[in-house]
Scaffold this active site. Sequence first.
Site, PDB file in Angstrom:
ATOM      1  N   PHE A 218       1.114  -1.146   0.039  1.00  0.00           N
ATOM      2  CA  PHE A 218       0.025   0.299   0.011  1.00  0.00           C
ATOM      3  C   PHE A 218       1.283   0.858   0.192  1.00  0.00           C
ATOM      4  O   PHE A 218       1.804   1.308   1.004  1.00  0.00           O
ATOM      5  CB  PHE A 218      -1.081  -0.034   1.649  1.00  0.00           C
ATOM      6  CG  PHE A 218      -1.922  -0.867   0.861  1.00  0.00           C
ATOM      7  CD1 PHE A 218      -2.254  -1.699   0.053  1.00  0.00           C
ATOM      8  CD2 PHE A 218      -2.970  -0.412   1.862  1.00  0.00           C
ATOM      9  CE1 PHE A 218      -3.783  -2.855  -0.391  1.00  0.00           C
ATOM     10  CE2 PHE A 218      -4.152  -1.320   1.522  1.00  0.00           C
ATOM     11  CZ  PHE A 218      -4.117  -2.208   1.126  1.00  0.00           C
ATOM     12  N   GLU A 219       0.709   1.694  -1.132  1.00  0.00           N
ATOM     13  CA  GLU A 219       1.686   3.127  -1.303  1.00  0.00           C
ATOM     14  C   GLU A 219       0.789   4.523  -1.971  1.00  0.00           C
ATOM     15  O   GLU A 219      -0.457   4.041  -1.905  1.00  0.00           O
ATOM     16  CB  GLU A 219       2.629   2.830  -2.479  1.00  0.00           C
ATOM     17  CG  GLU A 219       3.683   2.188  -2.529  1.00  0.00           C
ATOM     18  CD  GLU A 219       4.292   1.453  -3.407  1.00  0.00           C
ATOM     19  OE1 GLU A 219       5.037   2.406  -4.161  1.00  0.00           O
ATOM     20  OE2 GLU A 219       3.921   0.789  -4.171  1.00  0.00           O
TER      21      GLU A 219
END
Length: 430
Positions: A218-219
């Site tokens: 998750f960026e």
Amino acid sequence: MIQIVTVRSGDSVYSLASKYGSTPDEIVKDNGLNPAETLVVGQALIVNTKGNNYYVQPGDSLYRISQTYNVPLASLAKVNNLSLKSILHVGQQLYVPKGTKRAVESIAYLQPSTIPIKESLVNATRAINPFLTYLAYFSFEAKRDGTLKEPTETAKIANIATQGKTIPMLVITNIENGNFSADLTSVILRDATIQNKFITNILQTAQKYGMRDIHFDFESVAPEDREAYNRFLRNVKTRLPSGYTLSTTLVPKTSSNQKGKFFEAHDYKAQGQIVDFVVNMTYDWGWQGGPPMAISPIGPVKEVLQYAKSQMPPQKIMMGQNLYGFDWKLPFKQGNPPAKAISSVAAVALARKYNVPIRYDFTAQAPHFNYFDENGVQHEVWFEDSRSVQSKFNLMKEQGIGGISYWKIGLPFPQNWRLLVENFTITKKG
């Protein structure tokens, strides 16, 4: 023993084989060479030398050699009648006792770009399977309703992994419409009903395909969702079946208060406590939209690993390693077309095509060269070779890092895999 040799003017596969007591066929195989092609001045090769003799190369020191071969520095100096501060000379012959290899874990990411997956990419995956602990299939995309968008041919890829006693990883991303989405992430993190459905779908998918590591990449998570992300990971961890692990991707940080939307939501200390291991993206200092430079210069990589070690046990850290380089057009200007991604093998082929020597930046520990194309446009290329990855392996040993994670399969770099098993014993859990 394997050693890295830098090609000089006049060298050939045959002359190097004769000099170092190897065979032309072995040099060709270990380096992925075409026997009909000439070597490039400055090109780094791995050569299997006779016995335990080592020939000093440019940039060598006793400390670096002791790291490379897992031999105590004092022992290396003593057996060669040298002091710890002795200056070495290029070509000097040393005796290197047999060292002891440490066990580490390794990951490689697979990101197909076609449906069906190209057979060449499938074959490349099978070829490196013996060198992997985990095969990370990129990616299962999170949806706002708590479902997953599955990549193509998941069962086939999971089977390839398990046939090689490699654990297939279920890599979940917050990618929406081709980009990492903070809004999508917020929906999942803040709505308990959607989140529980999401976790249930993930676990069912993992069990369906035998993907025994659940990995969240998750960026661009919103800074205000930092604690919600930590709570989400704890929630996933409590619901994992026996025998399953949880891991995450972390952007490269050097302090806990590092500002910026890419950094703030990634809580190294909390994630180090919650998950089984992390993949640290220690690359892309040189990137497609930025100026030419080393993709993973050794100094910045070390700074990130040292910070990570201050927040979690080093055994939980997987150092990110690029298998790609970039070819930039010069002069660089913001807004230029993005640099072209290039493999190690293709980079050397470019240097050969344009008859230019390969240089090596000892500060960054990275190879590079410049050339002019047929249209008179100057280019600058930075990539990886046996010297640069050996410097990263030495850093892993120095910092006690638990493993290495490669982005990505399909970029040929045969030297890397041979050197990986020369330096470490790869843990198999499948």
